[in-house]
Write a protein that holds these residues in place. Structure first.
Motif, short mmCIF file in Angstrom:
data_model
loop_
_atom_site.label_atom_id
_atom_site.label_comp_id
_atom_site.label_asym_id
_atom_site.label_seq_id
_atom_site.Cartn_x
_atom_site.Cartn_y
_atom_site.Cartn_z
N ALA A 147 -2.52 -6.71 -13.17
CA ALA A 147 -3.26 -6.81 -11.91
C ALA A 147 -3.08 -5.48 -11.19
CB ALA A 147 -2.75 -7.96 -11.06
N THR A 148 -4.13 -4.69 -11.10
CA THR A 148 -4.05 -3.36 -10.50
C THR A 148 -4.51 -3.42 -9.04
OG1 THR A 148 -4.51 -2.36 -12.65
CG2 THR A 148 -4.78 -0.96 -10.70
N LEU A 149 -3.72 -2.86 -8.15
CA LEU A 149 -4.00 -2.95 -6.72
C LEU A 149 -4.80 -1.77 -6.19
CD1 LEU A 149 -0.58 -4.32 -5.39
CD2 LEU A 149 -2.45 -5.51 -6.52
N ASN A 150 -4.42 -0.57 -6.52
CA ASN A 150 -5.11 0.63 -6.03
C ASN A 150 -5.56 1.45 -7.24
OD1 ASN A 150 -4.54 0.69 -2.92
ND2 ASN A 150 -2.57 0.24 -3.85
N ALA B 124 9.16 -12.10 -16.29
CA ALA B 124 9.90 -12.33 -17.53
C ALA B 124 9.73 -13.77 -18.02
CB ALA B 124 11.37 -12.01 -17.32
N ALA B 125 9.58 -14.70 -17.06
CA ALA B 125 9.41 -16.11 -17.41
C ALA B 125 7.97 -16.45 -17.78
CB ALA B 125 9.86 -16.99 -16.24
N GLY B 126 7.07 -15.48 -17.64
CA GLY B 126 5.68 -15.71 -18.02
C GLY B 126 4.82 -16.33 -16.94
N PHE B 127 5.31 -16.30 -15.68
CA PHE B 127 4.56 -16.89 -14.58
C PHE B 127 3.74 -15.86 -13.80
CE2 PHE B 127 8.28 -19.99 -14.57
CZ PHE B 127 7.58 -20.94 -15.32
N ASN B 128 3.86 -14.61 -14.17
CA ASN B 128 3.22 -13.56 -13.38
C ASN B 128 2.59 -12.51 -14.28
OD1 ASN B 128 3.60 -13.59 -10.29
ND2 ASN B 128 3.38 -11.41 -10.73
N LEU B 129 1.49 -11.94 -13.79
CA LEU B 129 0.91 -10.79 -14.46
C LEU B 129 1.79 -9.57 -14.18
CD1 LEU B 129 -1.61 -12.80 -13.74
CD2 LEU B 129 -3.00 -10.77 -14.22
N THR B 130 1.58 -8.52 -14.93
CA THR B 130 2.24 -7.25 -14.64
C THR B 130 1.49 -6.60 -13.49
OG1 THR B 130 2.96 -6.94 -16.92
CG2 THR B 130 2.86 -4.99 -15.52
N VAL B 131 2.15 -6.45 -12.36
CA VAL B 131 1.49 -5.87 -11.19
C VAL B 131 1.57 -4.35 -11.27
CG1 VAL B 131 1.50 -5.72 -8.67
CG2 VAL B 131 2.05 -7.89 -9.80
N VAL B 132 0.41 -3.72 -11.18
CA VAL B 132 0.32 -2.26 -11.20
C VAL B 132 -0.10 -1.83 -9.79
CG1 VAL B 132 -0.78 -0.25 -12.26
CG2 VAL B 132 -0.36 -2.32 -13.62
N PRO B 133 0.85 -1.45 -8.94
CA PRO B 133 0.51 -1.12 -7.55
C PRO B 133 -0.48 0.02 -7.39
CG PRO B 133 2.85 -1.52 -7.76
CD PRO B 133 2.31 -1.45 -9.14
N TYR C 181 -3.98 -13.94 -7.64
CA TYR C 181 -4.46 -13.12 -8.76
C TYR C 181 -3.28 -12.48 -9.51
CZ TYR C 181 -3.42 -9.08 -5.84
OH TYR C 181 -2.77 -8.15 -5.07
N GLN C 182 -2.11 -12.39 -8.85
CA GLN C 182 -0.93 -11.84 -9.50
C GLN C 182 -0.23 -12.86 -10.38
OE1 GLN C 182 1.66 -10.23 -6.48
NE2 GLN C 182 0.06 -8.97 -5.57
N ILE D 237 4.25 0.44 1.24
CA ILE D 237 4.45 1.87 0.98
C ILE D 237 5.51 2.06 -0.09
CG2 ILE D 237 5.31 4.04 1.95
CD1 ILE D 237 3.99 3.21 4.61
N GLY D 238 6.60 1.30 0.02
CA GLY D 238 7.65 1.37 -0.98
C GLY D 238 7.15 0.99 -2.37
N ALA D 239 6.31 -0.07 -2.42
CA ALA D 239 5.78 -0.53 -3.71
C ALA D 239 4.80 0.48 -4.30
CB ALA D 239 5.11 -1.89 -3.54
N PHE D 240 3.86 0.95 -3.48
CA PHE D 240 2.82 1.85 -3.98
C PHE D 240 3.39 3.21 -4.37
CE2 PHE D 240 -0.53 -0.40 -1.07
CZ PHE D 240 -0.37 -1.55 -1.82
N VAL D 241 4.09 3.82 -3.43
CA VAL D 241 4.64 5.15 -3.68
C VAL D 241 5.76 5.10 -4.71
CG1 VAL D 241 5.82 7.13 -2.63
CG2 VAL D 241 3.95 5.99 -1.41
N GLY D 242 6.60 4.07 -4.61
CA GLY D 242 7.69 3.93 -5.57
C GLY D 242 7.18 3.79 -6.99
N TYR D 243 6.13 3.00 -7.17
CA TYR D 243 5.57 2.84 -8.52
C TYR D 243 5.00 4.16 -9.02
CZ TYR D 243 2.97 0.85 -12.42
OH TYR D 243 2.50 0.55 -13.70
N ALA D 244 4.30 4.87 -8.14
CA ALA D 244 3.72 6.16 -8.53
C ALA D 244 4.78 7.14 -9.00
CB ALA D 244 2.93 6.75 -7.36
#
Length: 259
Positions: free
Chosen positions: A53-56, A133-142, A202-203, A240-247
């Protein structure tokens, strides 16, 4: 007396219609969209954690100036429902100050928001990693923006936009309106929290549950402080932490999932 009851009924009907329309133009519609997306992910071959799931993301790959124009357009138009809420509250003679989104005590708001973000951020990341890890969530791509000069400013603006839209509408405005409609405090808390969880569906299930819990915390804090300002600050810092941190970290640390 009969005329007074009739006027009250009309007033309540108008408030109910107004609330539905505001949500239909903003996060209520996002909730329906997220549900459809989640059903699509569930019915797609492979587990949820194998999907992303890609956010930006880029609107015009390979065309940075056009891409920037689309990014700024998207951020600006997403704030229109907040302007509508401000207009509706102004008609009451109050404006956004009624929900504590003004320039009164900005440093106090930032201080409280920073403490909330520090507490929620680590717990939220841990919950996401476990849910995936438990399979309940998509891989979130901030973010998956190109490496251009405006990448980080746009990510910060996107985080600010998300925080303003969500906290002003889902906490300040919604709680005020459904309170005026006679809902109990518990019913209002459930409505706000479930709505917050719904447009993160959606996540995956983890995104729904995690954000619903965050919604409960934010409603309780809003009732304690009487202001959405600290919540906007906390949400902005988290995003900001999620978006910039992922980048900065994606592909460089082993614990951060990537597609």
């Amino acid at each position: 007396m009969a005329e007074s009851f009739a006027q009250e009924a009309v007033s309540r009907r108008i408030l109910r219609s107004e609330t539905v329309l505001v949500l239909a133009l903003s996060l209520g519609a996002s909730g329906v969209s997220a549900l459809i997306s989640f059903v699509g992910s569930l019915t797609k071959p492979g587990g949820l954690k194998e999907q992303a799931a890609t956010l930006n993301s880029s609107y015009a790959p390979g065309r940075p100036w056009l891409d920037l124009a689309w990014q700024l357009f998207g951020i600006t138009t997403a704030l229109v429902p907040v302007a509508l809420v401000a207009h509706l509250l102004m008609r009451e003679g109050t404006g956004l100050r009624a929900i504590g989104f003004d320039r009164t005590g900005p440093w106090a708001d930032l201080g409280r928001g920073t403490m909330v973000a520090a507490g929620i951020g680590s717990a939220g990341l841990a919950f996401y990693l476990v849910a995936r890890a438990a399979g309940f969530n998509l891989t979130v791509v901030p973010e998956s923006l190109p490496d251009v000069w405006w990448k980080f400013p746009v990510l910060i603006l996107s985080a600010l936009q998300n925080s303003v839209v969500e906290e002003v509408i889902v906490v300040g405005y919604l709680l005020r309106r459904i309170g005026q409609l006679g809902w109990t405090p518990m019913a209002a808390l459930v409505a706000s929290s479930v709505l917050r969880g719904s447009y993160h569906l959606y996540q995956g299930i983890g995104g729904f549950i995690g954000n619903m819990v965050m919604g409960v915390v934010f409603v309780l804090l809003y009732r304690r402080w009487g202001r959405v300002g600290p919540l906007v600050a906390a949400h902005a810092l988290l995003d900001i932490g999620a978006f910039v941190g992922y980048a900065l970290l994606a592909g460089k640390v082993g614990w951060l999932p990537t597609p």
